[in-house]
Structures are given as structure tokens and as C-alpha cells.
Design a protein around this motif. Sequence first.
Motif, short mmCIF file in Angstrom:
data_model
loop_
_atom_site.label_atom_id
_atom_site.label_comp_id
_atom_site.label_asym_id
_atom_site.label_seq_id
_atom_site.Cartn_x
_atom_site.Cartn_y
_atom_site.Cartn_z
N ASP A 195 0.89 -1.27 0.07
CA ASP A 195 -0.23 0.01 -0.01
C ASP A 195 0.78 1.25 -0.12
OD1 ASP A 195 -2.70 1.12 0.39
OD2 ASP A 195 -1.86 1.99 2.17
N ALA A 196 1.75 1.20 0.78
CA ALA A 196 2.97 2.55 0.77
C ALA A 196 3.60 2.56 -0.84
CB ALA A 196 4.13 2.18 1.89
N ASP A 197 3.81 1.56 -1.27
CA ASP A 197 4.72 1.68 -2.45
C ASP A 197 3.58 2.29 -3.49
OD1 ASP A 197 6.90 0.65 -1.57
OD2 ASP A 197 6.26 -1.28 -2.17
N ALA A 198 2.21 1.70 -3.40
CA ALA A 198 1.32 2.26 -4.39
C ALA A 198 1.19 3.73 -4.19
CB ALA A 198 0.08 1.29 -4.07
N ARG A 199 0.96 4.20 -2.98
CA ARG A 199 0.68 5.42 -2.45
C ARG A 199 2.01 6.41 -3.12
NH1 ARG A 199 -0.23 5.98 3.48
NH2 ARG A 199 -0.19 8.29 3.01
N PHE A 200 3.11 5.78 -3.03
CA PHE A 200 4.45 6.55 -3.21
C PHE A 200 4.13 6.83 -4.84
CE2 PHE A 200 8.48 6.56 -5.01
CZ PHE A 200 9.10 7.64 -4.21
#
Length: 238
Positions: A158-163
Motif C-alpha cells: 500500500d505504501a509503494d502504491a501511494r508513493f
Amino acid sequence: MSSLSDYDGKFEKNRDTARGFSTAVYIGGVIAASMLFISFILLAFPADAYFTRTVMTVAGVMVGGSMLAFPYALHHWAITKDHRKVTTVLYYVEMAIICVNTVVSFVSMLAKYSNYDAPEWVVLYEPFSVASIIYTIFAWGTVFLLDPDHKLQADERDADARFAKKLASKREAFIDSVEGEDVIAAIATEDVRERYSPERYRKTPKHFGSGQASIPAPAPFVTKEAKVPLGQLDEGES
């Protein structure tokens, strides 16, 4: 000091013995309840339905195996607070289901093979006893979904997608800015120069080399004369 160490050694030994004994008792109880439940389930299928009876026997073994797996998971796997709490609740719920199924299995078989009349609630519950198989699937699926490692991987993705989303948004904002337009103009200019270079549209054919290199003439072929007459060669061979 030595007496204290002797006491600790005896305590550890006795604790291991108690664990081994209690484990044997627990496994024996699970086996007995599983065998009774499997025997009860098989009453619903004809004697010649070999495949179905085999599958249901394996399912009954898996339900019993779940009662063995829960304590092991609580001891070695479900050790974080929330994970352990949910796993413990699921374990005790399954234990209650196994308890009811064991009683119903025994009463149903007692009614079948003796003159005992089964209570009405047992007769009403019998068709729903196999729901314990579905509950086992649900319980262990929940335990796996709440695994901290699984949640950690989900949070990282999820953090990678938001980044990536924010990075794309910043790139788009940069393209619409004055600095972005300057960079695009510079790249476009360089691309035009390379794409529409006059060298790409020359009509004269290109050659390999300049044509000014001098190639030396080959050396004349010289015939060697034999130093030994043919007659002497013939005499030597004979």
C-alpha cells in the motif's frame, strides 16, 4: 546455591514430564472425538460410496487435526496481542463445536444401534453437524489473514502504491510548470535535430572507406626447381 540449581533442574524435568503426559492425554481425547464424529458422518453415505466416504473421513481427520494445530499455533505462531486474541477465541469456539458434535455423534449412534430414543434437539442438529468442516476452514483462513507478516506485506504494498501515485502526480505538476515546459522544449529540440538531420536525407550513396588507401601488388609466383634428379629418387625408392 547447589540446592537451588538442583531444584531448578528437578522443576524443568518435572515440567517436561507433565507436558509430555498432558500432550498424550490431549491427543488421545482428540483421536477419540474424531473417530466418533467420523463414524457418525459415514452413516449418511451408502456403504458402496467409497470415494465420498474416503473424502469425508479425511475431512473428519482434518477437523480433529485442527484441535491439535490450535495449541501449537498459539505457542509458536500467534504470539502478537491481536493475533493471539483472535486465534484463542477461534480455538475455544471450535472446541465448543467439537464438544456438541461429539455428544450428538454418540447419541445418534446409540439410538441407531440400541433402543435409545434420541432427543429432538439431537435429531434437529444432526444435519448441521458437518458445518464444523466449514468452520475449520473459516477459522484457519482468519488466522492466516491476520498474520502480522501478511499485514506487514500488505502495508508495504500500500505504501509503494501511494508513493507511485504521488510521484506520478508530482511529475504531472512539473510538466505543466514553466520549468517543465523548458525541459520539454529542450528535449523536443534535440529530438528534432536528430530526427530531421540533413545526413539522414543525403542522396549520394555512402561508401566504405575513403578510396585513397594504396594496396600493394601481389608478389610474383616463383617456381622452385628440384635439387635431386628424378632418377635418383627412383633408385632410392627401389
